[in-house]
Design an enzyme around this catalytic site. Structure first.
Site, PDB file in Angstrom:
ATOM      1  CB  VAL A   1       9.231   4.050  -2.351  1.00 60.65           C
ATOM      2  CG1 VAL A   1       9.288   4.461  -3.813  1.00 60.65           C
ATOM      3  CG2 VAL A   1       8.236   4.898  -1.601  1.00 60.65           C
TER       4      VAL A   1
ATOM      5  N   GLY B   1       0.796  -1.222   0.000  1.00 59.98           N
ATOM      6  CA  GLY B   1       0.000   0.000   0.000  1.00 59.98           C
ATOM      7  C   GLY B   1       0.826   1.268   0.000  1.00 59.98           C
ATOM      8  CG  HIS B   2       4.559   3.476   1.452  1.00 63.65           C
ATOM      9  ND1 HIS B   2       5.858   3.749   1.072  1.00 63.65           N
ATOM     10  CD2 HIS B   2       4.172   4.546   2.191  1.00 63.65           C
ATOM     11  CE1 HIS B   2       6.235   4.904   1.582  1.00 63.65           C
ATOM     12  NE2 HIS B   2       5.241   5.410   2.255  1.00 63.65           N
ATOM     13  CG  PHE B   3       3.323   5.898  -2.659  1.00 65.60           C
ATOM     14  CD1 PHE B   3       2.443   6.734  -1.995  1.00 65.60           C
ATOM     15  CD2 PHE B   3       4.671   5.995  -2.368  1.00 65.60           C
ATOM     16  CE1 PHE B   3       2.910   7.679  -1.087  1.00 65.60           C
ATOM     17  CE2 PHE B   3       5.138   6.933  -1.464  1.00 65.60           C
ATOM     18  CZ  PHE B   3       4.256   7.772  -0.819  1.00 65.60           C
TER      19      PHE B   3
END
Length: 150
Positions: free
Chosen positions: A58, A51-53
């Protein structure tokens, strides 16, 4: 580096109070009274990339800080406490001030270099730097924590 050194480095890693998926130390390359150098490769499928991104994952800054704390403060602290019977120990992060310069992508290997600023009354403060595989500075700052044999 002799076999005893590699063996001692692995003993330090084995004493860490972390396990998969929250262990961010693969190898210790150099350990002295004044500092430590270690590496970690962030797996392509690490849980925090989901979920990042969404379309461009990253490594979160908090994870980079945790990696630097595990190698640069906790591993070094274990080494500095080597003269004590270290069956168990307590550790707590007390302060971190980190500046970030480059992203770390899934699958990237990083190197953490930590220099001891001081270790007294159970408080270890270190200057830490993280580099990517091209030896470019990813982030740097100071991290301190409390570490003591129990």
């Amino acid at each position: 580096m002799g076999p005893e050194t590699l063996s001692e480095h692995q003993k330090i890693i084995d004493l860490l109070p972390y396990s998969h998926p929250f262990l961010f130390v693969d190898e210790l390359e150099k350990v002295t009274e004044n500092g430590i150098l270690g590496t970690h490769t962030f797996p392509m499928d690490a849980y925090f990339y989901k979920g990042h991104f969404k379309d461009n994952p990253v490594t979160p800054g908090v994870i980079l800080t945790e990696c630097m704390a595990q190698i640069g403060v906790v591993c070094l602290g274990i080494f500095l406490l080597k003269d004590e019977e270290l069956q168990s120990f307590g550790v707590a992060l007390s302060n971190a001030s980190i500046d970030y310069y480059l992203p770390v992508l899934p699958g990237e290997k990083v190197k953490v270099v930590s220099e001891k600023l001081y270790f007294r009354f159970g408080k270890l403060k270190c200057k830490v730097r993280m580099f990517n595989a091209e030896e470019k500075l990813v982030c740097r700052g100071e991290i301190s924590g409390m570490i003591k044999a129990e």
